[in-house]
Scaffold this motif. Sequence first.
Motif, mmCIF file in Angstrom:
data_model
loop_
_atom_site.group_PDB
_atom_site.id
_atom_site.type_symbol
_atom_site.label_atom_id
_atom_site.label_comp_id
_atom_site.label_asym_id
_atom_site.label_seq_id
_atom_site.Cartn_x
_atom_site.Cartn_y
_atom_site.Cartn_z
ATOM 1 N N UNK A 60 -12.024 6.335 21.728
ATOM 2 C CA UNK A 60 -13.329 5.964 21.743
ATOM 3 C C UNK A 60 -13.686 5.019 21.476
ATOM 4 N N UNK A 61 -12.673 4.157 20.926
ATOM 5 C CA UNK A 61 -12.668 2.689 20.528
ATOM 6 C C UNK A 61 -12.206 2.224 22.521
ATOM 7 N N UNK A 62 -11.060 2.788 22.676
ATOM 8 C CA UNK A 62 -11.146 1.824 24.249
ATOM 9 C C UNK A 62 -12.358 2.633 25.667
ATOM 10 N N UNK A 63 -12.809 4.077 24.788
ATOM 11 C CA UNK A 63 -13.540 4.681 26.059
ATOM 12 C C UNK A 63 -14.447 3.549 26.908
ATOM 13 N N UNK A 64 -14.313 2.327 26.952
ATOM 14 C CA UNK A 64 -15.044 1.992 27.531
ATOM 15 C C UNK A 64 -14.946 0.747 27.692
ATOM 16 N N UNK A 65 -13.539 0.635 27.917
ATOM 17 C CA UNK A 65 -12.701 -1.233 28.486
ATOM 18 C C UNK A 65 -12.761 -1.165 29.826
ATOM 19 N N UNK A 66 -13.167 -0.173 30.665
ATOM 20 C CA UNK A 66 -13.436 -0.408 31.958
ATOM 21 C C UNK A 66 -14.709 -0.677 32.343
ATOM 22 N N UNK A 67 -15.381 -1.095 31.276
ATOM 23 C CA UNK A 67 -17.014 -1.409 31.959
ATOM 24 C C UNK A 67 -17.150 -3.160 31.743
ATOM 25 N N UNK A 68 -15.954 -3.745 30.845
ATOM 26 C CA UNK A 68 -15.804 -5.224 30.359
ATOM 27 C C UNK A 68 -14.854 -5.595 31.712
ATOM 28 N N UNK A 69 -15.791 -7.085 31.622
ATOM 29 C CA UNK A 69 -15.259 -7.382 33.219
ATOM 30 C C UNK A 69 -13.525 -7.532 32.774
ATOM 31 N N UNK A 70 -13.372 -7.803 31.551
ATOM 32 C CA UNK A 70 -11.804 -8.527 31.826
ATOM 33 C C UNK A 70 -11.228 -6.982 32.419
ATOM 34 N N UNK A 71 -11.324 -5.634 31.811
ATOM 35 C CA UNK A 71 -10.598 -4.765 32.780
ATOM 36 C C UNK A 71 -11.802 -3.809 33.622
ATOM 37 N N UNK A 72 -12.929 -4.118 33.830
ATOM 38 C CA UNK A 72 -13.512 -3.404 35.131
ATOM 39 C C UNK A 72 -12.488 -3.896 36.204
ATOM 40 N N UNK A 73 -12.583 -2.411 37.747
ATOM 41 C CA UNK A 73 -11.572 -2.505 38.437
ATOM 42 C C UNK A 73 -13.220 -2.304 39.203
ATOM 43 N N UNK A 74 -12.497 -2.883 40.682
ATOM 44 C CA UNK A 74 -13.589 -2.476 41.816
ATOM 45 C C UNK A 74 -12.718 -1.636 42.445
ATOM 46 N N UNK A 75 -11.842 -0.780 42.420
ATOM 47 C CA UNK A 75 -11.532 0.499 42.941
ATOM 48 C C UNK A 75 -11.456 1.826 42.994
ATOM 49 N N UNK A 76 -11.657 1.586 41.566
ATOM 50 C CA UNK A 76 -11.576 3.022 40.607
ATOM 51 C C UNK A 76 -12.680 3.255 39.946
ATOM 52 N N UNK A 77 -13.430 4.475 39.658
ATOM 53 C CA UNK A 77 -14.446 4.138 38.444
ATOM 54 C C UNK A 77 -14.174 3.613 37.224
ATOM 55 N N UNK A 78 -15.528 3.421 35.817
ATOM 56 C CA UNK A 78 -15.085 3.272 35.132
ATOM 57 C C UNK A 78 -13.990 3.799 34.094
ATOM 58 N N UNK A 79 -13.993 5.184 34.348
ATOM 59 C CA UNK A 79 -13.731 5.850 33.072
ATOM 60 C C UNK A 79 -12.156 5.710 33.194
ATOM 61 N N UNK A 80 -11.451 6.294 34.338
ATOM 62 C CA UNK A 80 -10.433 5.917 35.244
ATOM 63 C C UNK A 80 -9.174 4.513 34.327
ATOM 64 N N UNK A 81 -10.620 3.361 34.861
ATOM 65 C CA UNK A 81 -9.977 2.548 34.315
ATOM 66 C C UNK A 81 -9.759 1.881 33.829
#
Length: 198
Positions: A60-81
């Motif tokens: 729960x605490x880490x599930x949206x880290x793929x939305x933040x700039x530091x961990x956003x990926x341009x190649x995979x969906x945010x939930x996979x990142x």
Amino acid sequence: MRPDDLVLPDTGASAAALEVASAYCSPALLNHSIRSYLWGAAHATAHDIAFDAELLYVAALLHDLGLVPEFDSHTVPFEEAGGHVAWVFAAAAGWPADRRRRVSDVIVRHMWNRVDRADDPEGHLLEYATSLDISGRGADALPASLRTDVLERYPRLGLPDEFITCFKDQATRKPGSAAASAIAAGITDRATTNPLDG
């Protein structure tokens, strides 16, 4: 049922996950993540769903880290990142390979339309809880007093606007993603009329 009835896990990994989420998430996303754990734990309690509290809390605490700039990926969906970040986090926490894979799977599956509770109780609980917190789905199933107490302790802080901005950005850059499907299916309207904001 009150928030104090839902005990937050007291483990080294749980504390580290809170530290990571606090460092990288906005206040609105951080509170969303904590509420997601609480909604999921409350749902589990009400429906006698056995679950791994530490695993759900870290996911729960880490599930949206793929939305933040530091961990956003341009190649995979945010939930996979986010799942990849969680796997690395779990490895550093000393979790065995199976448990690392589990936390990653739980995060990826929170964007599924439905996760079977028998197959993946933590995935089911996170999918339920994040949907409730973003769109209000199933909010009436939780006691009003619990909803009020949780929202007072962890206020929403303009979450719908921030969330929709993130999802629209994901949809534009990743048109085949679950975020894009959610935008196309009307998540904007559901998020902005969520009864939790009423």
